[in-house]
Write an enzyme that holds these catalytic residues in place. Structure first.
Site, PDB file in Angstrom:
ATOM      1  CG  HIS A 175      -1.678  -1.241   1.426  1.00 45.04           C
ATOM      2  ND1 HIS A 175      -2.884  -1.533   0.847  1.00 45.04           N
ATOM      3  CD2 HIS A 175      -1.339  -2.344   2.151  1.00 45.04           C
ATOM      4  CE1 HIS A 175      -3.277  -2.741   1.217  1.00 45.04           C
ATOM      5  NE2 HIS A 175      -2.354  -3.266   2.000  1.00 45.04           N
TER       6      HIS A 175
ATOM      7  CB  SER B 251      12.692  22.756 -14.392  1.00 44.45           C
ATOM      8  OG  SER B 251      11.878  23.905 -14.460  1.00 44.45           O
TER       9      SER B 251
ATOM     10  CE  LYS C 160      11.350  19.319 -10.129  1.00 47.78           C
ATOM     11  NZ  LYS C 160      10.049  19.645 -10.727  1.00 47.78           N
TER      12      LYS C 160
ATOM     13  CD  GLU D  56       8.139  12.376 -15.191  1.00 42.20           C
ATOM     14  OE1 GLU D  56       7.698  12.881 -14.161  1.00 42.20           O
ATOM     15  OE2 GLU D  56       8.761  13.047 -16.039  1.00 42.20           O
TER      16      GLU D  56
END
Ligand code: ARG
Length: 469
Positions: free
Chosen positions: A165, A287, A293, A300
């Site tokens: 979980h 970024s 970043k 992704e």
């Protein structure tokens, strides 16, 4: 929007029956050359095998066959050097190559299509392509497995939280976690190779348009030359079926699902909130506005590509399921889907290998996270069962009460809770029991076969390395 085109490229291959040429938009919707030109190798291979067979059977002359073989070799060279004149008017790769052959060798070129149809031709070409792509996908997965095993070897006893979980459940080793994917990719590889072997069973060539042919062809000869086990035993099935592609897509989609889960973990692990891992500069993106970043774009995109590969399967299944036998032009759309899946898969695997090979892990952060959430509570319950013969349900309750005391007194790790707190709940708990509640002791103790103990992880690493040889 479109006018009738005045054919400048000469007669259509099937032009005899028609007084005018197709509408431009008709041509645009019908043409597949921009997609299926990728089948050129398989098309030439299939045509060469077919011509050899026609000559061996006395259906065309040896001279015509020799001209066809030489002509097809020259066409292959033209395609490789980029000089082949691909034409949309000629619809697809099959007609493009055949027309070019006739342009180069004349009359003999026009005999190649004897006892054959584009229907058995495309089924054969596409099957060959799909078999090759499947083998390449399987090789890619093997390379990824090797990369994962190498990293697991370096981190066989590094401790991290194991989750259920997405909540810390029990401490595990990073090596164990990485090897979980090696197991998944092994099943994927076997499935993909199995799909290719099944596809190799029957060769569609010789089924002709749908009903077979009146020429005395030798289908064993072409099946054999092209690496199939046997000629397809039903001509309708041979030209109408695309389950070889469906199987390949389904198998890629399943494997992509596993790639996507690993990608998802990389996204989580490399986030500052987890801080378990850091992608190398080569596999991070910045970024345009936030200088701090380091984004995991490749991971992704692997997640997103997995979704598209699954959709490719769904689309082909939807295309095929409504078609009466035998061939219908709907089947032409099979290639764009399959090519996209194979390309996306290959790119995803390559990117995953790059990330896995160069990713750095933060031992302290992972260990620290593993200690949070009283992750060794099960170890205490197990101790009560083993040493005091407490029934497990009761041990569970006792441990729960001790965890509550730890929480109330602000102690985050059971191993750091004073013995008195344990004994307030169960006086027979010893200091040795308390001392065994570290994350290190916890993982060491989970030494059942397939478990997370470093010793078991190393056993699996050895097994994989032997397997790779
Ligand atoms: N380009 C076609 C395809 O990919 C080849 C088969 C065409 N057959 C036909 N009867 N129109 O499906």
């Amino acid at each position: 929007m479109s006018k009738s085109s005045s054919s400048s490229g000469g007669q259509k291959m099937w032009g005899g029956r028609f007084a005018s040429t197709p509408d431009n938009t008709m041509q645009a919707i019908n043409a597949s050359i921009d997609i299926d030109r990728r089948l050129w190798r398989e098309d030439i291979e299939g045509s060469k095998a077919h011509a050899e067979m026609l000559a061996a059977q006395g259906i065309i002359t040896r001279e015509d066959n020799a001209a066809i073989q030489a002509g097809l070799d020259k066409i292959a060279a033209e395609i490789i050097d980029g000089s082949f004149p691909f034409s949309t008017e000629l619809e697809d790769i099959h007609l493009n190559i055949e027309a070019r052959l006739t342009e180069r060798i004349g009359e003999a070129g026009k005999r190649l299509h004897t006892a054959r149809s584009r229907n058995d031709q495309v089924a054969t070409d596409f099957k060959l392509w799909t078999m090759r792509a499947s083998r390449e996908a399987a090789d890619g997965l093997r390379a990824l497995q090797k990369a994962l095993v190498a990293r697991a070897d370096e981190h066989s006893d590094w401790i991290m939280p194991g989750f259920t979980h997405l909540q810390a459940a029990q401490p595990i080793t990073l090596g164990h976690h990485l090897l979980a994917y090696v197991n998944m990719f092994e099943r994927d590889r076997v499935r993909i190779i199995g799909g290719a072997l099944e596809a190799a069973w029957e060769c569609p060539l010789g089924a002709a348009a749908l009903a077979g042919t009146s020429f005395k062809i030798n289908r064993d000869m072409t099946a054999d030359a092209l690496g199939f086990h046997a000629p397809a035993s039903n001509s309708l099935d041979a030209v109408a079926s695309r389950d070889f592609a469906l199987a390949a897509l389904a198998n890629l989609a399943i494997a992509a699902t596993h790639l996507s889960r690993l990608a998802e973990e990389i996204v989580l692990w490399t986030s500052p909130q987890f801080g378990f891992a850091r992608l190398s500069d080569a596999w991070s993106t910045g970024s345009s506005i936030m200088p701090q970043k380091r984004n995991p774009d490749a991971a992704e995109l692997i997640r997103a590509k997995a979704a598209r590969i699954g959709a490719d399967f769904a689309a082909l299944s939807a295309i095929v399921q409504k078609l009466p036998l035998a061939y219908a032009k709907d089947l032409q759309e099979d290639k764009a889907l399959t090519f996209n899946a194979a390309d996306s898969f290959a790119l995803s695997v390559a990117a995953m290998i790059g990330m896995v090979e160069t990713m750095g892990f933060n031992r302290a952060a992972m260990r620290e996270a593993a200690t949070r959430g009283y992750s060794t509570a099960t170890d205490l319950a197990d101790w009560l069962v083993r040493e005091l013969k407490t029934p497990f349900r009761e041990a569970h309750d006792i441990t729960g009460r001790i965890v509550r005391r730890a929480e109330d007194s602000g102690v985050t790790e059971l191993a750091h809770l004073p013995l008195g707190e344990f004994q307030a709940v169960e006086p027979r708990i010893t200091d040795a029991a308390r001392a065994s509640l570290t994350v290190e002791k916890s993982v060491e103790s989970r030494d059942s076969y397939g478990g997370t103990a470093p010793e078991r992880v190393r056993e699996q690493i050895t097994r994989w390395k032997e397997n790779f040889e």
